[in-house]
Design a protein around this motif. Structure first.
Motif, PDB file in Angstrom:
ATOM      1  N   LEU A  45       0.863  -1.174   0.000  1.00  0.00           N
ATOM      2  CA  LEU A  45       0.000   0.000   0.000  1.00  0.00           C
ATOM      3  C   LEU A  45       0.901   1.227   0.000  1.00  0.00           C
ATOM      4  O   LEU A  45       1.852   1.305   0.769  1.00  0.00           O
ATOM      5  CB  LEU A  45      -0.901  -0.018   1.236  1.00  0.00           C
ATOM      6  CG  LEU A  45      -2.004   1.010   1.315  1.00  0.00           C
ATOM      7  CD1 LEU A  45      -2.979   0.845   0.154  1.00  0.00           C
ATOM      8  CD2 LEU A  45      -2.751   0.869   2.630  1.00  0.00           C
ATOM      9  N   SER A  46       0.620   2.178  -0.853  1.00  0.00           N
ATOM     10  CA  SER A  46       1.515   3.333  -0.997  1.00  0.00           C
ATOM     11  C   SER A  46       1.236   4.413   0.052  1.00  0.00           C
ATOM     12  O   SER A  46       0.829   5.524  -0.272  1.00  0.00           O
ATOM     13  CB  SER A  46       1.420   3.898  -2.408  1.00  0.00           C
ATOM     14  OG  SER A  46       0.103   4.285  -2.684  1.00  0.00           O
ATOM     15  N   VAL A  47       1.451   4.045   1.311  1.00  0.00           N
ATOM     16  CA  VAL A  47       1.406   4.988   2.427  1.00  0.00           C
ATOM     17  C   VAL A  47       2.633   4.701   3.297  1.00  0.00           C
ATOM     18  O   VAL A  47       3.158   3.585   3.274  1.00  0.00           O
ATOM     19  CB  VAL A  47       0.109   4.859   3.276  1.00  0.00           C
ATOM     20  CG1 VAL A  47      -1.119   5.206   2.457  1.00  0.00           C
ATOM     21  CG2 VAL A  47      -0.020   3.498   3.904  1.00  0.00           C
ATOM     22  N   PRO A  53      -3.368   3.099  11.602  1.00  0.00           N
ATOM     23  CA  PRO A  53      -4.169   2.016  11.024  1.00  0.00           C
ATOM     24  C   PRO A  53      -5.492   2.479  10.407  1.00  0.00           C
ATOM     25  O   PRO A  53      -5.901   1.980   9.360  1.00  0.00           O
ATOM     26  CB  PRO A  53      -4.413   1.074  12.200  1.00  0.00           C
ATOM     27  CG  PRO A  53      -3.264   1.314  13.107  1.00  0.00           C
ATOM     28  CD  PRO A  53      -2.944   2.780  12.962  1.00  0.00           C
ATOM     29  N   HIS A  54      -6.154   3.453  11.021  1.00  0.00           N
ATOM     30  CA  HIS A  54      -7.415   3.964  10.468  1.00  0.00           C
ATOM     31  C   HIS A  54      -7.175   4.574   9.087  1.00  0.00           C
ATOM     32  O   HIS A  54      -7.943   4.342   8.147  1.00  0.00           O
ATOM     33  CB  HIS A  54      -8.033   4.993  11.423  1.00  0.00           C
ATOM     34  CG  HIS A  54      -9.292   5.597  10.910  1.00  0.00           C
ATOM     35  ND1 HIS A  54     -10.486   4.909  10.871  1.00  0.00           N
ATOM     36  CD2 HIS A  54      -9.549   6.822  10.380  1.00  0.00           C
ATOM     37  CE1 HIS A  54     -11.412   5.681  10.349  1.00  0.00           C
ATOM     38  NE2 HIS A  54     -10.868   6.853  10.045  1.00  0.00           N
ATOM     39  N   ASP A  55      -6.107   5.349   8.951  1.00  0.00           N
ATOM     40  CA  ASP A  55      -5.782   5.978   7.666  1.00  0.00           C
ATOM     41  C   ASP A  55      -5.337   4.936   6.637  1.00  0.00           C
ATOM     42  O   ASP A  55      -5.633   5.059   5.452  1.00  0.00           O
ATOM     43  CB  ASP A  55      -4.696   7.031   7.851  1.00  0.00           C
ATOM     44  CG  ASP A  55      -5.168   8.213   8.689  1.00  0.00           C
ATOM     45  OD1 ASP A  55      -6.399   8.466   8.744  1.00  0.00           O
ATOM     46  OD2 ASP A  55      -4.311   8.885   9.297  1.00  0.00           O
ATOM     47  N   ALA A  56      -4.638   3.900   7.092  1.00  0.00           N
ATOM     48  CA  ALA A  56      -4.217   2.827   6.172  1.00  0.00           C
ATOM     49  C   ALA A  56      -5.439   2.060   5.654  1.00  0.00           C
ATOM     50  O   ALA A  56      -5.502   1.722   4.469  1.00  0.00           O
ATOM     51  CB  ALA A  56      -3.248   1.876   6.875  1.00  0.00           C
ATOM     52  N   ARG A  57      -6.423   1.799   6.530  1.00  0.00           N
ATOM     53  CA  ARG A  57      -7.653   1.136   6.077  1.00  0.00           C
ATOM     54  C   ARG A  57      -8.393   2.007   5.063  1.00  0.00           C
ATOM     55  O   ARG A  57      -8.894   1.507   4.054  1.00  0.00           O
ATOM     56  CB  ARG A  57      -8.553   0.808   7.273  1.00  0.00           C
ATOM     57  CG  ARG A  57      -8.039  -0.356   8.101  1.00  0.00           C
ATOM     58  CD  ARG A  57      -9.065  -0.851   9.107  1.00  0.00           C
ATOM     59  NE  ARG A  57      -9.563   0.180   9.994  1.00  0.00           N
ATOM     60  CZ  ARG A  57      -9.048   0.485  11.173  1.00  0.00           C
ATOM     61  NH1 ARG A  57      -7.992  -0.179  11.624  1.00  0.00           N
ATOM     62  NH2 ARG A  57      -9.567   1.429  11.921  1.00  0.00           N
ATOM     63  N   ALA A  58      -8.439   3.312   5.310  1.00  0.00           N
ATOM     64  CA  ALA A  58      -9.099   4.224   4.371  1.00  0.00           C
ATOM     65  C   ALA A  58      -8.371   4.214   3.019  1.00  0.00           C
ATOM     66  O   ALA A  58      -9.018   4.162   1.962  1.00  0.00           O
ATOM     67  CB  ALA A  58      -9.141   5.638   4.946  1.00  0.00           C
ATOM     68  N   ALA A  59      -7.049   4.226   3.030  1.00  0.00           N
ATOM     69  CA  ALA A  59      -6.274   4.208   1.785  1.00  0.00           C
ATOM     70  C   ALA A  59      -6.477   2.887   1.036  1.00  0.00           C
ATOM     71  O   ALA A  59      -6.595   2.870  -0.195  1.00  0.00           O
ATOM     72  CB  ALA A  59      -4.793   4.423   2.084  1.00  0.00           C
ATOM     73  N   ALA A  60      -6.540   1.777   1.760  1.00  0.00           N
ATOM     74  CA  ALA A  60      -6.767   0.471   1.125  1.00  0.00           C
ATOM     75  C   ALA A  60      -8.157   0.403   0.506  1.00  0.00           C
ATOM     76  O   ALA A  60      -8.331  -0.118  -0.598  1.00  0.00           O
ATOM     77  CB  ALA A  60      -6.582  -0.655   2.143  1.00  0.00           C
ATOM     78  N   ALA A  61      -9.150   0.953   1.192  1.00  0.00           N
ATOM     79  CA  ALA A  61     -10.514   0.962   0.659  1.00  0.00           C
ATOM     80  C   ALA A  61     -10.587   1.818  -0.604  1.00  0.00           C
ATOM     81  O   ALA A  61     -11.227   1.423  -1.588  1.00  0.00           O
ATOM     82  CB  ALA A  61     -11.491   1.487   1.718  1.00  0.00           C
ATOM     83  N   ILE A  62      -9.921   2.949  -0.613  1.00  0.00           N
ATOM     84  CA  ILE A  62      -9.895   3.808  -1.807  1.00  0.00           C
ATOM     85  C   ILE A  62      -9.216   3.071  -2.957  1.00  0.00           C
ATOM     86  O   ILE A  62      -9.696   3.109  -4.092  1.00  0.00           O
ATOM     87  CB  ILE A  62      -9.191   5.141  -1.499  1.00  0.00           C
ATOM     88  CG1 ILE A  62     -10.067   5.991  -0.589  1.00  0.00           C
ATOM     89  CG2 ILE A  62      -8.842   5.887  -2.783  1.00  0.00           C
ATOM     90  CD1 ILE A  62      -9.372   7.204  -0.010  1.00  0.00           C
ATOM     91  N   MET A  63      -8.113   2.376  -2.669  1.00  0.00           N
ATOM     92  CA  MET A  63      -7.408   1.632  -3.708  1.00  0.00           C
ATOM     93  C   MET A  63      -8.328   0.598  -4.359  1.00  0.00           C
ATOM     94  O   MET A  63      -8.388   0.487  -5.585  1.00  0.00           O
ATOM     95  CB  MET A  63      -6.181   0.921  -3.120  1.00  0.00           C
ATOM     96  CG  MET A  63      -5.431   0.087  -4.138  1.00  0.00           C
ATOM     97  SD  MET A  63      -4.418  -1.228  -3.453  1.00  0.00           S
ATOM     98  CE  MET A  63      -5.567  -2.226  -2.563  1.00  0.00           C
ATOM     99  N   VAL A  64      -9.098  -0.135  -3.546  1.00  0.00           N
ATOM    100  CA  VAL A  64      -9.980  -1.177  -4.083  1.00  0.00           C
ATOM    101  C   VAL A  64     -11.154  -0.572  -4.853  1.00  0.00           C
ATOM    102  O   VAL A  64     -11.513  -1.071  -5.921  1.00  0.00           O
ATOM    103  CB  VAL A  64     -10.476  -2.104  -2.950  1.00  0.00           C
ATOM    104  CG1 VAL A  64     -11.583  -3.014  -3.424  1.00  0.00           C
ATOM    105  CG2 VAL A  64      -9.316  -2.929  -2.423  1.00  0.00           C
ATOM    106  N   THR A  65     -11.729   0.506  -4.352  1.00  0.00           N
ATOM    107  CA  THR A  65     -12.849   1.113  -5.073  1.00  0.00           C
ATOM    108  C   THR A  65     -12.387   1.698  -6.410  1.00  0.00           C
ATOM    109  O   THR A  65     -13.089   1.585  -7.412  1.00  0.00           O
ATOM    110  CB  THR A  65     -13.567   2.194  -4.238  1.00  0.00           C
ATOM    111  OG1 THR A  65     -12.623   3.177  -3.825  1.00  0.00           O
ATOM    112  CG2 THR A  65     -14.242   1.600  -3.029  1.00  0.00           C
ATOM    113  N   GLU A  66     -11.199   2.293  -6.441  1.00  0.00           N
ATOM    114  CA  GLU A  66     -10.670   2.813  -7.706  1.00  0.00           C
ATOM    115  C   GLU A  66     -10.321   1.682  -8.669  1.00  0.00           C
ATOM    116  O   GLU A  66     -10.536   1.803  -9.876  1.00  0.00           O
ATOM    117  CB  GLU A  66      -9.456   3.698  -7.451  1.00  0.00           C
ATOM    118  CG  GLU A  66      -9.835   5.027  -6.825  1.00  0.00           C
ATOM    119  CD  GLU A  66      -8.641   5.904  -6.495  1.00  0.00           C
ATOM    120  OE1 GLU A  66      -7.476   5.428  -6.600  1.00  0.00           O
ATOM    121  OE2 GLU A  66      -8.861   7.075  -6.127  1.00  0.00           O
ATOM    122  N   LEU A  67      -9.801   0.587  -8.142  1.00  0.00           N
ATOM    123  CA  LEU A  67      -9.501  -0.591  -8.968  1.00  0.00           C
ATOM    124  C   LEU A  67     -10.774  -1.105  -9.634  1.00  0.00           C
ATOM    125  O   LEU A  67     -10.805  -1.328 -10.849  1.00  0.00           O
ATOM    126  CB  LEU A  67      -8.879  -1.692  -8.103  1.00  0.00           C
ATOM    127  CG  LEU A  67      -8.743  -3.067  -8.727  1.00  0.00           C
ATOM    128  CD1 LEU A  67      -7.615  -3.079  -9.743  1.00  0.00           C
ATOM    129  CD2 LEU A  67      -8.480  -4.097  -7.646  1.00  0.00           C
TER     130      LEU A  67
END
Length: 114
Positions: A45-47, A53-67
């Motif tokens: 994950l590019s963070v 952890p809360h921000d990492a989960r948000a970044a992972a969710a954004i990555m999947v929705t954009e994918l």
């Protein structure tokens, strides 16, 4: 008579996301995206490694929705499960149900079904 080359419709490079795993490691955040076809896409994950952890989960969710949007032209929601370990999170990925009040995507605006 000359025939043109037949173009094959290409399948997306990977399947529609259905699950997500996020791991905190000393080197940084790692993800595994599980697909509906049974595949898995793993990566970093590019963070920064020290990201909350809360921000990492948000970044992972954004990555999947954009994918899902970029590759499959569909919208998904990511729902995080309660954590079992302090360094590991899992999420379920589901297709977004568009409500009747939500405007149509730009490419279908003004058209009527049928």
């Amino acid at each position: 008579m000359v025939r043109g080359k037949k173009e094959k419709k290409q399948r997306p490079a990977f399947g529609l996301p259905k699950g997500l795993v996020l791991l905190a490691t000393p080197e940084g955040w790692r993800t595994s995206v599980l697909t509906a076809e049974g595949g898995m896409l793993c990566g970093r994950l590019s963070v920064p490694a020290r990201t909350d952890p809360h921000d990492a989960r948000a970044a992972a969710a954004i990555m999947v929705t954009e994918l899902a949007r970029d590759v499959h032209d569909t919208d998904v929601d990511v729902h995080w499960d309660p954590p079992r370990e302090p360094w590991s999170w899992t999420a379920q990925v589901a297709l977004t149900a568009r409500s009747e009040n939500e405007p149509a995507p730009p490419e279908t605006e003004g058209r009527t079904p049928g």
